[in-house]
Design a protein around this motif. Sequence first.
Motif, short mmCIF file in Angstrom:
data_model
loop_
_atom_site.label_atom_id
_atom_site.label_comp_id
_atom_site.label_asym_id
_atom_site.label_seq_id
_atom_site.Cartn_x
_atom_site.Cartn_y
_atom_site.Cartn_z
N PHE A 167 -0.15 0.87 8.74
CA PHE A 167 1.14 1.41 8.31
C PHE A 167 2.24 0.97 9.27
CE2 PHE A 167 4.23 4.96 8.78
CZ PHE A 167 4.85 4.83 7.55
N GLU A 173 -4.54 8.23 6.19
CA GLU A 173 -4.60 6.79 6.50
C GLU A 173 -3.67 6.43 7.66
OE1 GLU A 173 -5.70 5.21 2.02
OE2 GLU A 173 -3.61 5.33 2.64
N ARG A 213 0.83 -1.20 0.00
CA ARG A 213 0.00 0.00 0.00
C ARG A 213 0.86 1.24 0.00
NH1 ARG A 213 -5.01 1.05 0.13
NH2 ARG A 213 -5.78 3.00 0.98
N TRP A 263 0.60 4.66 1.58
CA TRP A 263 -0.15 5.21 2.71
C TRP A 263 -0.16 6.73 2.68
CZ3 TRP A 263 -2.65 1.82 5.82
CH2 TRP A 263 -2.23 0.49 5.78
#
Length: 137
Positions: A124, A112, A106, A108
């Motif tokens: 994260f 987020e 991902r 981030w």
Amino acid sequence: MRTVFIFPGGEMAATTTTLDRLFDGQAGYWTDSKLYINLENERDGQLFADWEPDDVRRLEASLGSRPSWALQVDISGRIDGAAEIRNLASCLLQEGGVAVDDYSDRCWTLHEIESALQVDGLGFFDFRTYHDRACDQ
């Protein structure tokens, strides 16, 4: 060491000024003995040298273009590091951009990261969950 790449949305000069204020450093390298930060530039051909093509495509899609520079942040194994890397991301992603960690597929955003979003059970820099899953297999 664990690694996070930060791709700030602001200008490189503003980012380096922020890092100069927060850390000891010179010539594109900063540290506080917990975080080791290197300014990586695509001009020298090293920025995406170890990246998988799918990861570069995902980053380009997230940002709308291929970034020409980033910060490679290595987090000391002597500390947990989660608070430190979240604080750094908070400082550097105020104007947009993304962070990419070693534990998820991902890109981030600051929202987020700050909201502790989880995707597929990972947040994260969620090295604990990542390693727990690896040990369970």
